[in-house]
Motif scaffolding. Sequence first.
Motif: not given
Length: 286
Positions: A124-131, A182-189
Amino acid sequence: MTTPDQSMTQEMRDAQGRVLVFDSGMGGLTVAREICQMAPALKVDYAADTGFFPYGDKSDEALRARLPDVAEALVREAQPDVFVIACNTASTLALDEVRARLDIPVVGTVPAIKPAASLTRTGVIGLLATPGTIRRAYTAKLIEDFASEITVILHGSVELVRLAEAFAAGEAYDGGGFTAALAPIFDAKDGGDVDTIVLACTHFPLVRAQLAAAAPDGVTFIDSGAAIARQTLRVLEGAAPQPRTGEAGGRLYITDEGGDHGRLVKVCGRFGFDRVCPPVLLPAKR
């Protein structure tokens, strides 16, 4: 005895030529820094599209219309051997269009999804970018090609771009903004299983340490800066750089006049781009 890796490193350090690194703001400085560290002999200049900052909240149509024009104008002025688009948003949208317009090699920036997929232990990875980068078909294709067997949680943040610029300039900032980004990444399913986050905006490595401090222990942050620098040097070697004047690198180009660019100039100066050139303006379109 010199190993192949050591030999390549020495070749990189001795590379000659002129490179222009381009972004909408100061985020591309993280890529410029990598290039300068790998090849100290290179003449490296920097350009910020201050006339259209930030790219992350602009429409696809507006960016496609502008990017080839602004790239052509900047290259005409700076005369580099290689043009580096140090911006995920611009690269994932209009890299081909810019390449078609310019007669020199163009190096783009894409999210480090492939190495992240290889690095993750949890899947499981996160992708933090611009919209803008999040919604690109290019990004979806990278995930399909290199991360189809794992879970990728995406989040786009324009506010983190602004926070990174404020931090880099030494201005007051809300430290809680890093946790919020970061919250929307860690709070997601499945977000609790994220162990690797791709920083898919060149602004974000400016605040890597702050993001790491706001993340759970054991989360690794990666970006594509070093890979872009290596690709720039490979392309430069094949481009046979043309003779130039003895003028040193470290020039800074902007694309509007009359604006308050004190923050940008200050931060660019810290990165070694302290020679501010006259604005490169685009002609008004009829």
